[in-house]
Design a protein around this motif. Sequence first.
Motif, PDB file in Angstrom:
ATOM      1  N   ARG A 261       0.831  -1.208   0.000  1.00 35.56           N
ATOM      2  CA  ARG A 261       0.000   0.000   0.000  1.00 35.56           C
ATOM      3  C   ARG A 261       0.868   1.262   0.000  1.00 35.56           C
ATOM      4  O   ARG A 261       0.503   2.281  -0.587  1.00 35.56           O
ATOM      5  CB  ARG A 261      -0.907  -0.008   1.229  1.00 35.56           C
ATOM      6  CG  ARG A 261      -2.094  -0.961   1.067  1.00 35.56           C
ATOM      7  CD  ARG A 261      -2.902  -1.020   2.340  1.00 35.56           C
ATOM      8  NE  ARG A 261      -4.278  -1.392   2.045  1.00 35.56           N
ATOM      9  CZ  ARG A 261      -5.357  -0.714   2.478  1.00 35.56           C
ATOM     10  NH1 ARG A 261      -5.218   0.342   3.241  1.00 35.56           N
ATOM     11  NH2 ARG A 261      -6.559  -1.128   2.157  1.00 35.56           N
ATOM     12  N   ALA A 264       2.040   2.028  -3.460  1.00 32.31           N
ATOM     13  CA  ALA A 264       0.972   2.673  -4.231  1.00 32.31           C
ATOM     14  C   ALA A 264       0.834   4.140  -3.825  1.00 32.31           C
ATOM     15  O   ALA A 264       0.829   5.035  -4.672  1.00 32.31           O
ATOM     16  CB  ALA A 264      -0.346   1.927  -4.018  1.00 32.31           C
ATOM     17  N   LEU A 270       1.027   0.735  -8.221  1.00 33.62           N
ATOM     18  CA  LEU A 270      -0.030  -0.132  -7.687  1.00 33.62           C
ATOM     19  C   LEU A 270       0.400  -1.589  -7.908  1.00 33.62           C
ATOM     20  O   LEU A 270       0.189  -2.156  -8.977  1.00 33.62           O
ATOM     21  CB  LEU A 270      -1.359   0.165  -8.390  1.00 33.62           C
ATOM     22  CG  LEU A 270      -2.571  -0.624  -7.899  1.00 33.62           C
ATOM     23  CD1 LEU A 270      -2.842  -0.380  -6.421  1.00 33.62           C
ATOM     24  CD2 LEU A 270      -3.798  -0.273  -8.730  1.00 33.62           C
ATOM     25  N   SER A 302       0.761  -6.846 -10.367  1.00 31.50           N
ATOM     26  CA  SER A 302       0.034  -5.590 -10.195  1.00 31.50           C
ATOM     27  C   SER A 302      -0.959  -5.649  -9.040  1.00 31.50           C
ATOM     28  O   SER A 302      -1.536  -6.705  -8.752  1.00 31.50           O
ATOM     29  CB  SER A 302      -0.718  -5.295 -11.495  1.00 31.50           C
ATOM     30  OG  SER A 302      -1.755  -4.366 -11.259  1.00 31.50           O
ATOM     31  N   GLY A 303      -1.196  -4.511  -8.430  1.00 37.60           N
ATOM     32  CA  GLY A 303      -2.192  -4.411  -7.375  1.00 37.60           C
ATOM     33  C   GLY A 303      -3.614  -4.572  -7.873  1.00 37.60           C
ATOM     34  O   GLY A 303      -4.532  -4.844  -7.098  1.00 37.60           O
ATOM     35  N   TYR A 311      -6.069  -4.085  -1.144  1.00 37.37           N
ATOM     36  CA  TYR A 311      -6.471  -2.684  -1.318  1.00 37.37           C
ATOM     37  C   TYR A 311      -7.911  -2.431  -0.869  1.00 37.37           C
ATOM     38  O   TYR A 311      -8.489  -1.392  -1.198  1.00 37.37           O
ATOM     39  CB  TYR A 311      -6.224  -2.235  -2.767  1.00 37.37           C
ATOM     40  CG  TYR A 311      -4.736  -2.194  -3.048  1.00 37.37           C
ATOM     41  CD1 TYR A 311      -3.967  -1.124  -2.599  1.00 37.37           C
ATOM     42  CD2 TYR A 311      -4.087  -3.245  -3.680  1.00 37.37           C
ATOM     43  CE1 TYR A 311      -2.589  -1.097  -2.784  1.00 37.37           C
ATOM     44  CE2 TYR A 311      -2.712  -3.230  -3.877  1.00 37.37           C
ATOM     45  CZ  TYR A 311      -1.972  -2.156  -3.426  1.00 37.37           C
ATOM     46  OH  TYR A 311      -0.610  -2.129  -3.606  1.00 37.37           O
TER      47      TYR A 311
END
Length: 328
Positions: A261, A264, A270, A302-303, A311
């Motif tokens: 986090r 990001a 992200l 990737s997030g 998230y």
Amino acid sequence: MRVLDDISQAVGSTPMVRLSRVVPPPHEVLAKVEFLNPTGSVKDRIAQYLVDKALAEGRIGAGGVVLEASSGNTAMGLAMMSILRGLRCRMVVRRQTSREKLDSLRALGVELVLVDGSLPPEHPESYNRKAQVLAAEDPSIFFPDQHHNRDNNEAHYRTTGPEIWRQAEGRIDLFVAGMGTGGTVSGVARYLKEQDPRIRVVAIDVEGSVFSDHFAGRPLPAPRPYLLEGLGDEEVIGCPEFECIDAMEQVSDGEAFRAARELAAREGLLAGGSSGAALWGVRQVLARETEPRRVVTLLPDSGNRYLSTIYCDRWMAERGFLAAAGGG
Ligand SMILES: Cc1ncc(COP(=O)(O)O)c(C=O)c1O
């Protein structure tokens, strides 16, 4: 910028970015942004290498089935390669895998074999065994076997390692990366150490996995469940080249997710939980260094694949991962 014949030609040659916001000078941390590969992860590299090698060697032909056990990312890469090369794709995936990953696989036409992630690794229906069992039943199936097949490491030795060396212009003190199958960290470590034997390599494992105890020569503990996708395993597997690794660190789920986090929020990257684990590992290593160091690390996926987990504030809070954030 040339026109590509198909999207597999866009695998690799990913950017490297300095993480100066989350790790300020005097240290320098360079991150290889692997989620910019076509299907969004570092695993496109091994999918491309393994499938094209199998086709070249005649181990699979048109219409054949590619079968693998994957936490989702290798499956995505193999799905892309299967479509492009006229193959069918069947994947053994843990039922607990994030919804985003399962939906993406279905969208790419993958036949999913869902297994219960809580079964012990020796169980024939477990994530660790199911693909082996299915492949043994049908010799026409191509089973890349990413956990035991060192062609996985070879893909990184041939592509990721040389790219890192060139992008960092041959100045690297440390390489820090997560260990899942061990392909990335082992292949890159072997390449980098051949260029400069002074480079130290630190692999990041996750609490609950057995890798760190094996590395330290301790008796293997009973594996414990964890939520971080992509790192660690419940048993020792064939790909990690522990002799190329200088040290291992074990991250907790919460530490990895909070660091993701932070990537990001502060770097605009992200990324997934194993990228957070990599940042956490870099900080652990640098906290012990007395001189400024140049570190290379890698952001595997990737997030976007974890919007419903890492998230999602509620998901994080329900598991106690946000409460600890204030305390560092
Ligand atoms: C999200 C993620 N991060 C990291 C890794 C670890 O990479 P490797 O399998 O090359 O050790 C994987 C592999 O499964 C992964 O899916």
